[in-house]
Write a protein that holds these residues in place. Structure first.
Motif, short mmCIF file in Angstrom:
data_model
loop_
_atom_site.label_atom_id
_atom_site.label_comp_id
_atom_site.label_asym_id
_atom_site.label_seq_id
_atom_site.Cartn_x
_atom_site.Cartn_y
_atom_site.Cartn_z
N ILE A 1 -1.34 4.46 -4.89
CA ILE A 1 -2.66 4.76 -4.10
C ILE A 1 -2.47 4.48 -2.58
O ILE A 1 -1.93 3.37 -2.35
CB ILE A 1 -3.81 3.71 -4.83
CG1 ILE A 1 -3.37 2.18 -4.56
CG2 ILE A 1 -4.19 4.11 -6.10
CD1 ILE A 1 -4.38 1.16 -5.27
N ILE A 2 -3.29 5.43 -1.89
CA ILE A 2 -2.94 5.20 -0.25
C ILE A 2 -4.51 5.16 0.28
O ILE A 2 -5.22 6.14 0.18
CB ILE A 2 -2.35 6.39 0.22
CG1 ILE A 2 -0.85 6.48 -0.34
CG2 ILE A 2 -2.04 6.38 1.75
CD1 ILE A 2 -0.29 7.62 -0.45
N ASP A 3 -4.87 4.36 0.99
CA ASP A 3 -6.18 4.33 1.84
C ASP A 3 -6.03 5.55 2.53
O ASP A 3 -5.31 6.06 3.33
CB ASP A 3 -6.29 3.24 2.79
CG ASP A 3 -7.46 3.38 3.37
OD1 ASP A 3 -7.93 4.00 4.57
OD2 ASP A 3 -8.21 2.21 3.22
N LYS A 4 -7.25 6.46 2.50
CA LYS A 4 -7.46 7.77 3.03
C LYS A 4 -7.16 7.78 4.46
O LYS A 4 -6.84 8.56 5.07
CB LYS A 4 -8.78 8.46 2.60
CG LYS A 4 -9.91 7.90 3.45
CD LYS A 4 -11.37 8.42 3.08
CE LYS A 4 -12.39 7.90 3.72
NZ LYS A 4 -13.66 8.56 3.49
N ASN A 5 -7.48 6.42 5.36
CA ASN A 5 -7.05 6.62 6.58
C ASN A 5 -5.54 6.26 7.03
O ASN A 5 -5.14 6.35 7.83
CB ASN A 5 -7.90 5.43 7.31
CG ASN A 5 -9.35 5.71 7.20
OD1 ASN A 5 -9.98 6.82 7.42
ND2 ASN A 5 -10.14 4.66 6.89
N HIS A 6 -4.78 5.92 6.06
CA HIS A 6 -3.15 5.86 6.13
C HIS A 6 -2.37 6.80 5.90
O HIS A 6 -1.31 6.80 5.96
CB HIS A 6 -2.63 4.65 5.49
CG HIS A 6 -3.22 3.39 5.70
ND1 HIS A 6 -2.45 2.25 5.88
CD2 HIS A 6 -4.30 3.00 6.53
CE1 HIS A 6 -3.03 1.28 6.44
NE2 HIS A 6 -4.25 1.57 6.87
#
Length: 88
Positions: free
Chosen positions: A59-64
């Motif tokens: 899972i990756i923050d959409k801002n990263h």
């Protein structure tokens, strides 16, 4: 989206076996460019992007996401004993 080296895959599988969680959160370290912070988590957030690679659920923050796109994720143990993941 990104590539995992064999060393990174092995280390992540080891950690997932030791601490059974569903997701690996992948994020950039704020103090060091290209160093990654990986944590094991049971759930994802609303702003997370899901990526499954080599049987591992990230899972990756959409801002990263833009920091990691088209990078190779490698595991490099450093001389001081800290285990590091890097985006190269």
């Amino acid at each position: 989206m990104f590539i995992l080296t064999e060393e990174a895959k092995q280390e992540l599988q080891k950690r997932l076996n030791e601490h059974p969680k569903r997701f690996v959160r992948l994020q950039m370290r704020h103090s060091c460019f290209l160093k990654l912070k990986l944590t094991l988590e049971d759930a994802s957030g609303e702003d997370d992007v899901h990526v499954t690679m080599d049987g591992i659920d990230f899972i990756i923050d959409k801002n990263h996401v833009h920091y990691i796109r088209n990078k190779k994720i490698d595991f490099i143990p450093d001389a001081t004993g800290f285990k590091q993941f890097e985006a190269v």
